[in-house]
Write an enzyme that holds these catalytic residues in place. Structure first.
Site, PDB file in Angstrom:
ATOM      1  CG  ASN A 159      -1.686   1.269   1.406  1.00 12.12           C
ATOM      2  OD1 ASN A 159      -1.756   2.076   0.483  1.00 12.12           O
ATOM      3  ND2 ASN A 159      -2.283   1.459   2.580  1.00 12.12           N
ATOM      4  CD1 TRP A 160       3.798   1.228  -2.664  1.00 15.88           C
ATOM      5  CD2 TRP A 160       3.614   2.150  -4.706  1.00 15.88           C
ATOM      6  NE1 TRP A 160       4.622   0.531  -3.524  1.00 15.88           N
ATOM      7  CE2 TRP A 160       4.524   1.080  -4.771  1.00 15.88           C
ATOM      8  CE3 TRP A 160       3.331   2.880  -5.865  1.00 15.88           C
ATOM      9  CZ2 TRP A 160       5.160   0.729  -5.966  1.00 15.88           C
ATOM     10  CZ3 TRP A 160       3.949   2.531  -7.046  1.00 15.88           C
ATOM     11  CH2 TRP A 160       4.864   1.460  -7.095  1.00 15.88           C
ATOM     12  CE  LYS A 161      -0.001   3.254   4.779  1.00 15.30           C
ATOM     13  NZ  LYS A 161       0.110   3.295   6.221  1.00 15.30           N
ATOM     14  CG  HIS A 185      -5.817   2.122   5.294  1.00 19.08           C
ATOM     15  ND1 HIS A 185      -5.268   3.024   6.176  1.00 19.08           N
ATOM     16  CD2 HIS A 185      -4.877   1.167   5.083  1.00 19.08           C
ATOM     17  CE1 HIS A 185      -4.043   2.639   6.475  1.00 19.08           C
ATOM     18  NE2 HIS A 185      -3.781   1.509   5.824  1.00 19.08           N
ATOM     19  CD  GLU A 212      -2.574   5.574   6.851  1.00 18.90           C
ATOM     20  OE1 GLU A 212      -2.593   5.626   5.603  1.00 18.90           O
ATOM     21  OE2 GLU A 212      -1.652   5.015   7.485  1.00 18.90           O
ATOM     22  CD  GLU A 239      -3.515  -2.365   7.289  1.00 15.78           C
ATOM     23  OE1 GLU A 239      -2.339  -2.486   6.933  1.00 15.78           O
ATOM     24  OE2 GLU A 239      -4.227  -1.407   6.951  1.00 15.78           O
ATOM     25  N   GLY A 299       2.669   2.127  10.897  1.00 13.00           N
ATOM     26  CA  GLY A 299       3.679   3.184  10.807  1.00 13.00           C
ATOM     27  C   GLY A 299       4.402   3.457  12.118  1.00 13.00           C
ATOM     28  CB  SER A 329       5.228  -2.082  12.025  1.00  9.98           C
ATOM     29  OG  SER A 329       4.917  -0.729  12.323  1.00  9.98           O
ATOM     30  N   GLY A 385       2.875  -1.242   4.283  1.00 10.83           N
ATOM     31  CA  GLY A 385       2.890   0.184   3.969  1.00 10.83           C
ATOM     32  C   GLY A 385       4.294   0.652   3.649  1.00 10.83           C
ATOM     33  N   GLY A 386       4.931   1.310   4.625  1.00 10.70           N
ATOM     34  CA  GLY A 386       6.250   1.926   4.412  1.00 10.70           C
ATOM     35  C   GLY A 386       7.266   1.028   3.741  1.00 10.70           C
TER      36      GLY A 386
HETATM   37  P1  13P Z   1       3.086   0.327   7.716  1.00 10.90           P
HETATM   38  O1  13P Z   1       3.536  -0.979   7.091  1.00 10.90           O
HETATM   39  O2  13P Z   1       3.854   1.514   7.235  1.00 10.90           O
HETATM   40  O3  13P Z   1       2.986   0.213   9.189  1.00 10.90           O
HETATM   41  O4  13P Z   1       1.590   0.583   7.179  1.00 10.90           O
HETATM   42  C1  13P Z   1       0.666  -0.437   7.243  1.00 10.90           C
HETATM   43  C2  13P Z   1      -0.522  -0.060   6.444  1.00 10.90           C
HETATM   44  O5  13P Z   1      -1.222   0.883   6.775  1.00 10.90           O
HETATM   45  C3  13P Z   1      -0.805  -0.830   5.231  1.00 10.90           C
HETATM   46  O6  13P Z   1      -2.071  -0.552   4.745  1.00 10.90           O
END
Ligand code: 13P
Length: 271
Positions: free
Chosen positions: A22-24, A107, A109, A179, A185, A225, A246-247
Protein backbone atom coordinates in the site's frame (compact mmCIF):
# COMPACT_ATOMS: atom_id res chain seq x y z
CA UNK A 1 -5.40 -41.57 -8.25
CA UNK A 2 -8.22 -41.26 -5.78
CA UNK A 3 -8.87 -38.63 -3.16
CA UNK A 4 -10.84 -38.88 0.05
CA UNK A 5 -13.66 -36.40 0.60
CA UNK A 6 -11.55 -34.71 3.26
CA UNK A 7 -8.62 -34.29 0.87
CA UNK A 8 -10.91 -32.77 -1.77
CA UNK A 9 -12.39 -30.43 0.81
CA UNK A 10 -8.93 -29.38 1.95
CA UNK A 11 -7.87 -28.77 -1.63
CA UNK A 12 -10.79 -26.47 -2.32
CA UNK A 13 -10.23 -24.61 0.94
CA UNK A 14 -6.70 -23.66 0.03
CA UNK A 15 -6.57 -19.92 0.40
CA UNK A 16 -4.42 -17.80 -1.88
CA UNK A 17 -1.57 -15.98 -0.14
CA UNK A 18 -1.39 -12.37 -1.13
CA UNK A 19 1.30 -9.80 -0.33
CA UNK A 20 0.08 -6.27 -0.99
CA UNK A 21 2.03 -3.04 -1.04
CA UNK A 22 0.00 0.00 0.00
CA UNK A 23 1.89 3.00 -1.29
CA UNK A 24 -0.38 5.55 0.40
CA UNK A 25 0.40 9.09 -0.88
CA UNK A 26 3.81 8.28 -2.31
CA UNK A 27 5.29 7.93 -5.81
CA UNK A 28 4.87 9.78 -9.07
CA UNK A 29 3.98 8.17 -12.38
CA UNK A 30 7.63 7.83 -13.38
CA UNK A 31 8.64 6.34 -10.02
CA UNK A 32 5.76 3.86 -10.35
CA UNK A 33 6.81 2.70 -13.81
CA UNK A 34 10.43 2.32 -12.72
CA UNK A 35 9.48 0.35 -9.59
CA UNK A 36 7.25 -2.09 -11.45
CA UNK A 37 9.78 -2.65 -14.21
CA UNK A 38 12.41 -3.43 -11.59
CA UNK A 39 10.36 -5.65 -9.27
CA UNK A 40 8.51 -7.74 -11.88
CA UNK A 41 11.48 -10.02 -12.73
CA UNK A 42 12.45 -10.33 -9.06
CA UNK A 43 9.07 -11.81 -8.10
CA UNK A 44 8.28 -13.72 -11.29
CA UNK A 45 8.79 -17.17 -9.74
CA UNK A 46 7.32 -16.36 -6.37
CA UNK A 47 4.43 -18.49 -5.06
CA UNK A 48 2.47 -15.51 -3.71
CA UNK A 49 0.08 -13.18 -5.44
CA UNK A 50 1.62 -9.70 -5.38
CA UNK A 51 -0.74 -6.72 -5.28
CA UNK A 52 0.14 -3.02 -5.37
CA UNK A 53 -2.30 -0.32 -4.22
CA UNK A 54 -0.96 2.78 -5.95
CA UNK A 55 -2.09 6.45 -6.02
CA UNK A 56 -4.98 7.23 -8.41
CA UNK A 57 -2.72 9.15 -10.79
CA UNK A 58 -0.41 6.16 -11.25
CA UNK A 59 -3.00 3.38 -11.73
CA UNK A 60 -3.03 3.45 -15.51
CA UNK A 61 0.76 3.49 -15.85
CA UNK A 62 1.06 0.79 -13.18
CA UNK A 63 -1.50 -1.44 -14.90
CA UNK A 64 0.27 -1.08 -18.24
CA UNK A 65 3.68 -1.77 -16.69
CA UNK A 66 2.25 -4.80 -14.87
CA UNK A 67 0.78 -6.39 -17.99
CA UNK A 68 2.22 -9.87 -18.55
CA UNK A 69 3.72 -9.92 -15.03
CA UNK A 70 2.30 -11.45 -11.86
CA UNK A 71 1.63 -8.03 -10.31
CA UNK A 72 -1.97 -6.98 -9.75
CA UNK A 73 -2.73 -3.26 -9.53
CA UNK A 74 -5.39 -1.64 -7.37
CA UNK A 75 -6.49 1.58 -5.68
CA UNK A 76 -6.58 2.81 -2.09
CA UNK A 77 -10.05 4.34 -1.92
CA UNK A 78 -13.09 5.32 -4.01
CA UNK A 79 -16.43 7.09 -3.71
CA UNK A 80 -19.55 5.01 -3.10
CA UNK A 81 -21.68 6.78 -5.75
CA UNK A 82 -21.90 5.62 -9.36
CA UNK A 83 -21.21 9.14 -10.64
CA UNK A 84 -22.29 12.67 -9.78
CA UNK A 85 -21.37 16.19 -8.76
CA UNK A 86 -18.78 15.21 -6.14
CA UNK A 87 -15.80 17.45 -6.80
CA UNK A 88 -12.50 15.73 -6.29
CA UNK A 89 -13.91 12.21 -5.92
CA UNK A 90 -13.19 9.08 -7.96
CA UNK A 91 -15.82 6.48 -8.91
CA UNK A 92 -15.38 2.70 -8.98
CA UNK A 93 -15.79 2.42 -12.75
CA UNK A 94 -13.03 5.03 -13.21
CA UNK A 95 -10.67 2.82 -11.20
CA UNK A 96 -11.53 -0.17 -13.38
CA UNK A 97 -11.21 1.95 -16.48
CA UNK A 98 -7.67 2.88 -15.43
CA UNK A 99 -6.79 -0.80 -14.86
CA UNK A 100 -7.41 -1.36 -11.13
CA UNK A 101 -8.51 -4.86 -10.17
CA UNK A 102 -8.97 -4.30 -6.44
CA UNK A 103 -9.55 -1.46 -3.99
CA UNK A 104 -8.62 -1.00 -0.32
CA UNK A 105 -11.69 0.12 1.65
CA UNK A 106 -11.96 1.27 5.25
CA UNK A 107 -8.25 1.74 5.80
CA UNK A 108 -7.69 3.21 9.27
CA UNK A 109 -6.22 6.39 7.75
CA UNK A 110 -9.51 6.86 5.83
CA UNK A 111 -11.48 6.22 9.01
CA UNK A 112 -9.32 8.54 11.10
CA UNK A 113 -8.45 11.49 8.86
CA UNK A 114 -11.46 11.45 6.53
CA UNK A 115 -14.09 10.37 9.06
CA UNK A 116 -15.28 7.32 7.16
CA UNK A 117 -17.66 5.21 9.20
CA UNK A 118 -18.77 1.60 8.87
CA UNK A 119 -22.01 2.56 7.07
CA UNK A 120 -20.11 4.46 4.36
CA UNK A 121 -17.57 1.67 4.00
CA UNK A 122 -20.46 -0.78 3.57
CA UNK A 123 -21.81 1.35 0.67
CA UNK A 124 -18.36 1.41 -0.91
CA UNK A 125 -18.02 -2.38 -0.63
CA UNK A 126 -21.41 -2.81 -2.30
CA UNK A 127 -20.47 -0.43 -5.10
CA UNK A 128 -17.12 -2.15 -5.72
CA UNK A 129 -18.78 -5.59 -5.81
CA UNK A 130 -21.45 -4.33 -8.22
CA UNK A 131 -18.79 -3.82 -10.90
CA UNK A 132 -16.52 -6.74 -9.98
CA UNK A 133 -13.84 -4.61 -8.39
CA UNK A 134 -12.33 -6.76 -5.64
CA UNK A 135 -12.75 -5.14 -2.21
CA UNK A 136 -10.14 -5.39 0.54
CA UNK A 137 -11.93 -4.53 3.79
CA UNK A 138 -9.45 -3.15 6.33
CA UNK A 139 -10.29 -3.52 10.02
CA UNK A 140 -8.38 -3.06 13.25
CA UNK A 141 -8.60 -1.67 16.77
CA UNK A 142 -7.06 1.57 18.01
CA UNK A 143 -4.64 1.63 20.93
CA UNK A 144 -7.40 3.02 23.18
CA UNK A 145 -9.72 0.15 22.19
CA UNK A 146 -6.98 -2.40 22.90
CA UNK A 147 -6.21 -0.85 26.28
CA UNK A 148 -9.94 -0.81 27.11
CA UNK A 149 -10.18 -4.50 26.27
CA UNK A 150 -12.44 -3.65 23.32
CA UNK A 151 -10.30 -5.14 20.55
CA UNK A 152 -12.69 -7.91 19.58
CA UNK A 153 -15.74 -5.69 19.93
CA UNK A 154 -14.25 -3.07 17.58
CA UNK A 155 -13.15 -5.57 14.95
CA UNK A 156 -16.44 -7.47 15.09
CA UNK A 157 -18.36 -4.22 14.60
CA UNK A 158 -16.21 -3.21 11.61
CA UNK A 159 -16.67 -6.60 9.93
CA UNK A 160 -20.37 -6.92 10.72
CA UNK A 161 -21.32 -3.40 9.65
CA UNK A 162 -18.88 -3.24 6.75
CA UNK A 163 -20.38 -6.40 5.25
CA UNK A 164 -24.02 -5.71 6.21
CA UNK A 165 -26.77 -6.84 3.80
CA UNK A 166 -24.37 -8.87 1.68
CA UNK A 167 -24.40 -12.60 1.02
CA UNK A 168 -21.53 -15.09 0.97
CA UNK A 169 -22.06 -15.44 -2.77
CA UNK A 170 -21.71 -11.71 -3.37
CA UNK A 171 -18.61 -11.63 -1.16
CA UNK A 172 -16.76 -14.56 -2.70
CA UNK A 173 -13.87 -12.32 -3.86
CA UNK A 174 -13.55 -10.43 -0.59
CA UNK A 175 -10.16 -9.99 1.05
CA UNK A 176 -10.01 -9.00 4.71
CA UNK A 177 -7.04 -7.11 6.16
CA UNK A 178 -6.48 -7.01 9.91
CA UNK A 179 -4.39 -3.94 10.71
CA UNK A 180 -4.19 -2.94 14.37
CA UNK A 181 -4.10 0.86 14.22
CA UNK A 182 -1.39 1.09 16.90
CA UNK A 183 0.90 -1.00 14.68
CA UNK A 184 0.57 1.14 11.55
CA UNK A 185 3.68 3.18 10.81
CA UNK A 186 4.74 2.89 14.45
CA UNK A 187 7.40 0.20 14.27
CA UNK A 188 5.30 -1.78 16.77
CA UNK A 189 3.72 -4.91 15.38
CA UNK A 190 1.46 -7.62 16.68
CA UNK A 191 3.37 -10.67 17.84
CA UNK A 192 2.69 -13.70 15.64
CA UNK A 193 0.50 -15.09 18.45
CA UNK A 194 -1.50 -11.85 18.73
CA UNK A 195 -1.93 -11.72 14.96
CA UNK A 196 -3.00 -15.37 14.76
CA UNK A 197 -5.49 -14.91 17.61
CA UNK A 198 -7.12 -11.94 15.87
CA UNK A 199 -7.12 -13.63 12.46
CA UNK A 200 -8.87 -16.62 14.02
CA UNK A 201 -11.32 -14.23 15.63
CA UNK A 202 -12.00 -12.50 12.27
CA UNK A 203 -12.61 -15.90 10.67
CA UNK A 204 -14.97 -16.83 13.49
CA UNK A 205 -16.95 -13.60 12.92
CA UNK A 206 -17.18 -14.39 9.19
CA UNK A 207 -18.25 -17.88 10.07
CA UNK A 208 -21.06 -16.64 12.34
CA UNK A 209 -22.22 -13.99 9.87
CA UNK A 210 -22.13 -16.31 6.87
CA UNK A 211 -20.97 -19.91 7.21
CA UNK A 212 -17.77 -21.78 8.07
CA UNK A 213 -17.13 -22.85 4.47
CA UNK A 214 -17.25 -19.25 3.32
CA UNK A 215 -15.08 -18.12 6.22
CA UNK A 216 -12.46 -20.73 5.40
CA UNK A 217 -12.01 -19.42 1.85
CA UNK A 218 -11.50 -15.71 2.64
CA UNK A 219 -7.85 -14.57 2.68
CA UNK A 220 -7.03 -12.50 5.78
CA UNK A 221 -3.94 -10.31 5.50
CA UNK A 222 -1.99 -8.83 8.39
CA UNK A 223 -0.81 -5.21 8.24
CA UNK A 224 1.10 -2.92 10.58
CA UNK A 225 4.88 -2.38 10.56
CA UNK A 226 5.57 -5.47 8.46
CA UNK A 227 9.24 -5.65 7.50
CA UNK A 228 11.71 -8.15 6.07
CA UNK A 229 12.47 -9.52 9.55
CA UNK A 230 8.94 -10.17 10.83
CA UNK A 231 7.28 -11.14 7.53
CA UNK A 232 8.13 -14.85 7.61
CA UNK A 233 7.02 -15.57 11.15
CA UNK A 234 3.76 -13.68 10.60
CA UNK A 235 3.14 -15.60 7.37
CA UNK A 236 3.77 -18.90 9.15
CA UNK A 237 0.63 -18.45 11.25
CA UNK A 238 -2.16 -20.72 10.02
CA UNK A 239 -4.74 -17.96 9.59
CA UNK A 240 -2.41 -15.27 8.24
CA UNK A 241 -2.91 -15.52 4.49
CA UNK A 242 -0.86 -12.55 3.45
CA UNK A 243 0.54 -9.17 4.36
CA UNK A 244 -0.50 -5.58 3.77
CA UNK A 245 2.70 -3.61 3.74
CA UNK A 246 2.89 0.18 3.97
CA UNK A 247 6.25 1.93 4.41
CA UNK A 248 8.35 -1.13 3.60
CA UNK A 249 6.62 -1.55 0.22
CA UNK A 250 8.02 1.76 -1.03
CA UNK A 251 11.56 0.56 -1.53
CA UNK A 252 12.34 -2.11 -4.05
CA UNK A 253 14.86 -3.67 -1.71
CA UNK A 254 12.66 -3.98 1.36
CA UNK A 255 9.51 -5.05 -0.54
CA UNK A 256 11.33 -7.76 -2.48
CA UNK A 257 13.04 -8.91 0.75
CA UNK A 258 9.64 -9.23 2.43
CA UNK A 259 8.36 -11.28 -0.48
CA UNK A 260 11.41 -13.54 -0.62
CA UNK A 261 11.75 -13.94 3.12
CA UNK A 262 8.14 -15.11 3.34
CA UNK A 263 8.72 -17.73 0.69
CA UNK A 264 9.82 -20.85 2.51
CA UNK A 265 6.56 -20.83 4.47
CA UNK A 266 5.01 -24.29 4.67
CA UNK A 267 1.52 -24.16 3.24
CA UNK A 268 -0.67 -23.76 6.25
CA UNK A 269 -3.56 -22.19 4.42
CA UNK A 270 -5.36 -25.52 4.55
CA UNK A 271 -7.92 -25.84 7.30
P1 13P B 1 3.09 0.33 7.72
O1 13P B 1 3.54 -0.98 7.09
O2 13P B 1 3.85 1.51 7.23
O3 13P B 1 2.99 0.21 9.19
O4 13P B 1 1.59 0.58 7.18
C1 13P B 1 0.67 -0.44 7.24
C2 13P B 1 -0.52 -0.06 6.44
O5 13P B 1 -1.22 0.88 6.77
C3 13P B 1 -0.81 -0.83 5.23
O6 13P B 1 -2.07 -0.55 4.74
Amino acid sequence: VSFTILECKEFFMLRPKIITGNWKMYKTIEQTADFIKAIAPLVADNPFEIFLAVPFTAIQTAAQAAEGTKLVIGAQNMNDATEGAFTGEIAANMLKDAGAEFVLLGHSERRRYFHEDDALINLKIKRALSIDLRPVLCVGETLAEREDDKTQEAVKRQITQGLADLSARELKNLILAYEPVWAIGSGLYATPEEAEEMHQFCRQVLSELFDPDFASTIPIQYGGSVNALNAKVLMEQADVDGLLVGGASLSLESFSHIIHNSESTPDEGIL
